[in-house]
Design a protein around this motif. Structure first.
Motif, short mmCIF file in Angstrom:
data_model
loop_
_atom_site.label_atom_id
_atom_site.label_comp_id
_atom_site.label_asym_id
_atom_site.label_seq_id
_atom_site.Cartn_x
_atom_site.Cartn_y
_atom_site.Cartn_z
N ALA A 1 0.85 -1.19 0.00
CA ALA A 1 0.00 0.00 0.00
C ALA A 1 0.89 1.24 0.00
CB ALA A 1 -0.92 0.01 1.22
N HIS A 2 0.43 2.28 -0.68
CA HIS A 2 1.18 3.53 -0.78
C HIS A 2 0.22 4.71 -0.83
CE1 HIS A 2 3.61 6.82 -2.18
NE2 HIS A 2 3.05 6.81 -3.38
N LEU A 3 0.58 5.78 -0.13
CA LEU A 3 -0.21 7.01 -0.12
C LEU A 3 0.70 8.20 -0.39
CD1 LEU A 3 -2.83 8.66 0.58
CD2 LEU A 3 -2.01 8.67 2.95
N HIS A 4 0.25 9.09 -1.26
CA HIS A 4 0.96 10.35 -1.51
C HIS A 4 -0.07 11.45 -1.68
CE1 HIS A 4 2.41 13.47 -4.42
NE2 HIS A 4 3.34 13.55 -3.48
N SER B 1 -2.39 17.25 -5.65
CA SER B 1 -2.09 15.93 -6.17
C SER B 1 -2.35 14.86 -5.10
CB SER B 1 -0.63 15.86 -6.63
OG SER B 1 -0.30 14.56 -7.06
N ARG B 2 -3.04 13.78 -5.48
CA ARG B 2 -3.36 12.70 -4.54
C ARG B 2 -3.19 11.36 -5.24
NH1 ARG B 2 -8.78 14.84 -1.27
NH2 ARG B 2 -7.87 16.80 -0.57
N ARG B 3 -2.65 10.38 -4.51
CA ARG B 3 -2.41 9.06 -5.08
C ARG B 3 -2.48 7.99 -4.00
NH1 ARG B 3 3.01 7.33 -8.56
NH2 ARG B 3 2.01 5.69 -9.82
N LEU B 4 -3.20 6.92 -4.31
CA LEU B 4 -3.27 5.75 -3.43
C LEU B 4 -3.03 4.53 -4.30
CD1 LEU B 4 -4.09 4.35 -0.71
CD2 LEU B 4 -6.41 4.23 -1.66
N MET B 5 -2.08 3.69 -3.88
CA MET B 5 -1.78 2.46 -4.60
C MET B 5 -1.96 1.27 -3.66
SD MET B 5 1.62 3.63 -6.75
CE MET B 5 1.60 2.17 -7.80
N GLN C 1 -5.81 14.61 -9.63
CA GLN C 1 -4.99 15.78 -9.89
C GLN C 1 -5.88 17.00 -9.93
OE1 GLN C 1 -1.69 15.86 -10.05
NE2 GLN C 1 -1.46 13.64 -9.89
N ALA C 2 -5.59 18.01 -9.10
CA ALA C 2 -6.38 19.23 -9.09
C ALA C 2 -6.22 19.97 -10.40
CB ALA C 2 -5.95 20.12 -7.92
N GLU C 3 -7.27 20.66 -10.79
CA GLU C 3 -7.21 21.45 -12.01
C GLU C 3 -6.21 22.58 -11.85
OE1 GLU C 3 -8.79 20.77 -14.83
OE2 GLU C 3 -9.65 18.97 -13.91
N ASP C 4 -5.59 22.98 -12.97
CA ASP C 4 -4.66 24.11 -12.94
C ASP C 4 -5.36 25.36 -12.44
OD1 ASP C 4 -2.71 22.49 -13.95
OD2 ASP C 4 -2.99 23.10 -16.03
#
Length: 328
Positions: A61-64, A70-74, A112-115
């Protein structure tokens, strides 16, 4: 503007070996590292490792997340528990990717948040809030995957160059049961991926009841007794030595498959198009707005009545001034 990034990895099925620990320690001198955990925060600079490779080789498991949005979960699971073909219908370019490596399925949830969006200095997550999703997926509960698809549709609706025909021709993936009643980790994932709650409500109306996680203990006992003795010996030896993932989830998955009790997405209901779901979400949003305005109007009326009642009580307690008499 100050940058902030958070990285966390967790090994669940087995701890890292000493050589693997040295490999990870070479990536950061400031991280908190153990045989099962890696945590680090960055206020400047970036993580030197390759998250994808670390997940393929070491972690489950990975969280960033970063304060620019920016958000990421693996998550990584053995393919015996969740085969790729079960996850692929839910994959989209900007919310969920999946691939297999050395007998494991890797799921990559992202946002990913909008620019031009505002930076977020308040939101914080930890991996502990999400790791239960792995067990839910292993048990056949595919609601986390459907939530990722809803997240992609939430963002797709905001795009300006999408042809209406694309919305009409794009069908939702199989709808898992129980969308109206998410587990705690699933609700956290919905928040993490910024799923539109009105879109979620609209999609949930086509979902059945929550999948049953009940286990027929007698049937399980009978099934385990029927396993070949050499297979039982191998499972116990692997468990004792810690040389293989915990056997429990794999055994339960095999038992469910053998007894045809694996929770599957509901296929009885017709799959809706993206256009239908977005139209339904608009109706839910409109009704929600109407109810909010009605509640605010009722609150204002109640406040006005309370104020008038208070003034009436003050008037009753105020004595009248005596009249002035004329001099004689």
């Amino acid at each position: 503007m100050s940058e902030y990034q958070y990285y966390e990895f967790q090994a669940i099925d087995r701890p890292l070996t000493q050589d693997e620990l040295e490999q990870v320690r070479a990536l950061s001198s400031r991280a908190t590292i153990s045989a099962t955990h890696f945590v680090n925060e960055y206020h400047y600079g970036n993580f030197r490792g390759d998250e994808r490779k670390l997940m393929e080789q070491l972690y489950d498991a990975h969280l960033h997340f970063a304060n620019w949005g920016s958000r990421r979960l693996m998550l990584r699971l053995p393919t015996t528990l969740l085969p790729a073909q079960s996850a692929e219908p839910y994959c989209t370019d900007d919310a969920l990717a999946c691939w297999t490596r050395k007998g494991h399925l890797l799921l990559d949830f992202s946002y990913q948040a909008e620019d031009g969006g505002e930076w977020d200095f308040e939101t914080s997550f930890t991996l502990a809030s999400f790791t239960a999703l792995r067990a839910e997926l292993a048990a056949g509960d595919l609601r986390p995957l459907y939530l990722a698809w809803l997240s992609a549709l939430t963002r797709w609706e905001l795009e300006e160059d999408v042809d209406e025909d694309q919305y009409a021709s794009t069908l939702e993936p199989p709808v898992p049961a129980g969308l109206a009643h998410l587990t705690g980790p699933q609700q956290t994932l919905a928040d993490f991926l910024h799923v539109d709650p009105h879109l979620h409500t609209a999609a949930a109306r086509a979902s059945g009841t929550a999948p049953s996680q009940a286990i027929d203990k007698d049937a399980l006992i009978a099934w385990i007794r029927a396993l070949p003795p050499h297979e039982k010996d191998t499972l116990l030896l692997d468990a004792a030595l810690g040389t293989a993932p915990k056997p429990g989830p794999a055994l339960l998955a095999r038992h469910r498959t053998a007894s045809h009790a694996t929770a599957q997405p509901s296929t009885a209901a017709r799959r809706h198009s993206a256009a239908e779901l977005l139209d339904a979400a608009y109706e839910v949003r409109t009704e929600h707005t109407r109810q909010q305005e009605q509640a605010r109007a009722q609150a204002r009326r109640a406040e006005q009545r309370a104020r008038e009642s208070h003034l009436d009580r003050l008037a009753e307690r105020t004595p009248s001034k005596p009249g002035r008499t004329s001099p004689t």
